[in-house]
Design an enzyme around this catalytic site. Structure first.
Site, PDB file in Angstrom:
ATOM      1  N   ASP A 123       0.821  -1.226   0.000  1.00  0.00           N
ATOM      2  CA  ASP A 123       0.000   0.000   0.000  1.00  0.00           C
ATOM      3  C   ASP A 123       0.851   1.271   0.000  1.00  0.00           C
ATOM      4  OD1 ASP A 123       1.054  -0.020   2.502  1.00  0.00           O
ATOM      5  OD2 ASP A 123      -0.866  -0.047   3.581  1.00  0.00           O
ATOM      6  N   GLY A 124       2.189   1.112  -0.091  1.00  0.00           N
ATOM      7  CA  GLY A 124       3.063   2.295  -0.168  1.00  0.00           C
ATOM      8  C   GLY A 124       3.654   2.688   1.174  1.00  0.00           C
ATOM      9  N   LYS A 161      18.594  35.529 -14.130  1.00  0.00           N
ATOM     10  CA  LYS A 161      17.510  34.785 -14.771  1.00  0.00           C
ATOM     11  C   LYS A 161      16.190  35.022 -14.061  1.00  0.00           C
ATOM     12  CE  LYS A 161      17.216  30.622 -12.093  1.00  0.00           C
ATOM     13  NZ  LYS A 161      17.752  29.383 -11.645  1.00  0.00           N
ATOM     14  N   HIS A 179      21.080  24.978  -0.737  1.00  0.00           N
ATOM     15  CA  HIS A 179      20.701  25.884  -1.826  1.00  0.00           C
ATOM     16  C   HIS A 179      20.827  27.359  -1.412  1.00  0.00           C
ATOM     17  CE1 HIS A 179      18.618  27.445  -5.274  1.00  0.00           C
ATOM     18  NE2 HIS A 179      17.732  28.019  -4.489  1.00  0.00           N
ATOM     19  N   ARG A 202      12.662  32.777 -13.248  1.00  0.00           N
ATOM     20  CA  ARG A 202      12.053  31.437 -13.350  1.00  0.00           C
ATOM     21  C   ARG A 202      10.616  31.579 -13.831  1.00  0.00           C
ATOM     22  NH1 ARG A 202      12.811  26.273 -12.568  1.00  0.00           N
ATOM     23  NH2 ARG A 202      14.962  26.469 -11.879  1.00  0.00           N
ATOM     24  N   ASP A 238      22.923  32.268 -11.966  1.00  0.00           N
ATOM     25  CA  ASP A 238      21.909  33.158 -11.383  1.00  0.00           C
ATOM     26  C   ASP A 238      22.515  33.910 -10.208  1.00  0.00           C
ATOM     27  OD1 ASP A 238      21.793  31.400  -9.166  1.00  0.00           O
ATOM     28  OD2 ASP A 238      20.240  30.204 -10.129  1.00  0.00           O
ATOM     29  N   ARG A 241      14.831  24.480  -2.499  1.00  0.00           N
ATOM     30  CA  ARG A 241      14.503  25.635  -3.338  1.00  0.00           C
ATOM     31  C   ARG A 241      13.226  26.333  -2.872  1.00  0.00           C
ATOM     32  NH1 ARG A 241      15.070  22.943  -9.135  1.00  0.00           N
ATOM     33  NH2 ARG A 241      14.173  21.228  -7.938  1.00  0.00           N
TER      34      ARG A 241
HETATM   35  C1  R5P Z   1      18.003  27.373  -8.919  1.00  0.00           C
HETATM   36  O1  R5P Z   1      17.941  28.394  -8.235  1.00  0.00           O
HETATM   37  C2  R5P Z   1      19.001  26.303  -8.706  1.00  0.00           C
HETATM   38  O2  R5P Z   1      20.205  26.802  -8.193  1.00  0.00           O
HETATM   39  C3  R5P Z   1      19.259  25.507  -9.964  1.00  0.00           C
HETATM   40  O3  R5P Z   1      19.827  26.355 -10.932  1.00  0.00           O
HETATM   41  C4  R5P Z   1      18.007  24.935 -10.545  1.00  0.00           C
HETATM   42  O4  R5P Z   1      17.090  24.626  -9.563  1.00  0.00           O
HETATM   43  C5  R5P Z   1      18.303  23.694 -11.339  1.00  0.00           C
HETATM   44  O5  R5P Z   1      17.099  23.135 -11.804  1.00  0.00           O
HETATM   45  P1  R5P Z   1      16.922  22.772 -13.342  1.00  0.00           P
HETATM   46  O6  R5P Z   1      18.109  21.913 -13.704  1.00  0.00           O
HETATM   47  O7  R5P Z   1      15.609  22.028 -13.416  1.00  0.00           O
HETATM   48  O8  R5P Z   1      16.892  24.038 -14.103  1.00  0.00           O
END
Ligand code: R5P
Length: 317
Positions: free
Chosen positions: A45-46, A200, A138, A202, A177, A104
């Site tokens: 069942d996981g 960048k 991160h 997102r 970034d 993230r």
């Molecule tokens: C973003 O802020 C992270 O540092 C990575 O650049 C990013 O999350 C990588 O994810 P993906 O390979 O899907 O672009």
């Protein structure tokens, strides 16, 4: 070959979850110990069942479990291991989470969103984990989500050591970034190369758009530095922007090589000549000759050794 056991080795045990057994074995070899026995089963069942097959009473316990994909399963397993240790009278539990999933989600980008990284930190503490050892979080603010100590190791030195002597002389280190500028500067300093910075935006979980490029990359070989590669989308859009600006070669160094789906194929098609990642997660595709994996087992073992000996982890070279 096993390293010689060191002083205090009888007072601690190391368990490995199922996320990255090869890394856990390598860490145990570095420490000169064998991993403690445990059993992890999944019911039809996981549901998950975890059982410690060795006593942890009054012992210092280290649980090695990156919360890599499938993230929720790995996280649940870590929590179950820790709960088992606490209920079995462990003296202290350290979660060794070389890759911290959900990192993230460290802020609210829009209203009505959770801060999932903070929620995960709360869950980890709620099961009695006393200390977290991780690699290249991160963002630094994630440490602030914990009330318990967090040691975040850096993969910059081992990755630069692996690259040393193999890079072209006209190298520029690129941050893909704003969040990676500090790490990229460290790479640039160690590799004695100039730095370029991409800004960048997102668009979604799989799409990012480059808005600015700071620095001259015309005719240069670029080493793009990131904390993780998931779909490869960030790096592919960075490469497009660098190529448009006249860059001639593309290499990548990233700590966490999740490489989900067709990430390797996307990077290959974008013209990447080398990808260096570490073994914080079990790298799914090792057949691509351009993909190199640097082991962080010596780094993690040294941190564990220092924690056992009550020595400084931050003063590791
Ligand atoms: C973003 O802020 C992270 O540092 C990575 O650049 C990013 O999350 C990588 O994810 P993906 O390979 O899907 O672009």
């Amino acid at each position: 070959m096993m390293e010689e056991r060191f002083e205090g080795a009888d007072e601690f045990v190391v368990f490995a979850g199922t996320a990255n057994p090869a890394l856990a074995d390598a860490v145990a070899r570095e420490l000169g110990i064998t991993l403690a026995q445990s059993r992890v089963e999944r019911f039809p069942d996981g549901e998950l069942s975890v059982r410690l097959l060795e006593s942890v009473r009054r012992k210092e316990v280290y649980l090695i479990q990156p919360t890599a994909p499938p993230v929720n399963d790995r996280l649940m397993e870590l929590l179950a291991f820790a709960d088992g240790c606490r209920r079995s009278a462990a003296a202290r539990v350290t979660a060794v989470v070389p890759y911290f999933g959900y990192a993230r989600a460290d802020r609210r980008n829009r209203r009505r969103e959770p801060i999932t990284a903070s929620m995960v930190a709360g869950l980890i503490q709620s099961v009695g984990i006393d200390h977290v050892l991780t690699v290249d979080l991160h963002s630094p603010q994630i440490e602030g989500f914990f009330q318990v100590p967090v040691d975040s190791l850096s993969a910059v030195a081992p990755v630069c050591d692996a690259l040393a002597g193999t890079l072209p002389p006209d190298l520029t280190v690129v941050s893909p970034d704003a969040g990676r500028v500090k790490t990229a500067s460290e790479f640039a300093e160690r590799l004695r190369a100039p730095l370029a910075i991409i800004m960048k935006r997102r668009e979604s979980g799989t799409r990012t758009e480059v808005t600015h490029l700071v620095g001259d990359v015309r005719g240069r070989a670029c080493l793009i530095v990131d904390d993780m590669i998931s779909t490869g989308g960030t790096l592919v859009s960075s490469i497009h922007a660098l190529r448009e600006a006249g860059a001639r070669e593309f290499q990548i160094a990233a700590t966490h090589g999740l490489l989900v789906g067709d990430a390797c194929a996307r990077l290959r098609d974008a013209g990447v000549t080398r990808v260096v990642v570490t073994d914080t997660v079990d790298v799914p595709e090792r057949q691509w000759s351009a993909l190199h994996v640097v082991s962080l087992a010596p780094l993690l073992a040294e941190a564990i050794r220092r924690m056992i000996r009550r020595e400084s982890v931050s003063e590791m070279g």
